[in-house]
Scaffold this motif. Sequence first.
Motif: not given
Length: 186
Positions: A105-111, A127-136, A138-145
């Motif tokens: 929700p901010l106007n600045r990027p956050i990782v 529990l075997n994860k073959t793909e997960c956002f938790c492995f890396n 996650q950068p998001l620019n301001g106001k990005e979703e």
Amino acid sequence: MTMQNTPNHSKMVLKLVAIVIGMFGFGFALVPLYDVFCDITGINGKTSNTASVYQSVEIDESRWVTVEFITRTNTGMPWQFEAKTKRIRVRPGEMNEVAFYVRNPLNRPIVGQAVPSVSPGTAAIYLNKTECFCFNHQPLNGKEEALMPMKFYVDPQLPKDITYFTVQYTLYDVTSSAQEVASNQG
């Protein structure tokens, strides 16, 4: 009064200081020792931070397992973070995919970095994860979703008495450490 009855305070002080230093050092050693213990025993619900390879695992058609997803953000992390699927029934061995929604929700990027835990802790091994956002990170620019996927399967070797488990992701703001790593590499 004779000198033999007088206590030696300097020896006592040195012993107490040595005890305090030893306790302080032991406190620092507990974290890596605890991590090793959890890795060996599978308790505390720590999951692997590497992708599993899905090989044609035989699906156990005889039973269902319910997996619940809970999300939270660490103090100071301003993102909106939620599981699009709150609960799913799966068959052990079956590949599944769920998604998680994040919004900065901010106007600045956050990782961000998500850290998973599983309860009961013994289910984490299965529990075997073959793909997960938790492995890396996650950068998001301001106001990005974004929608972040997680692909997983439950190992058919999951004990029969575990029919329900919870996966919780806690999202942390790691912007400063990610920038530090990037500046050291560049």
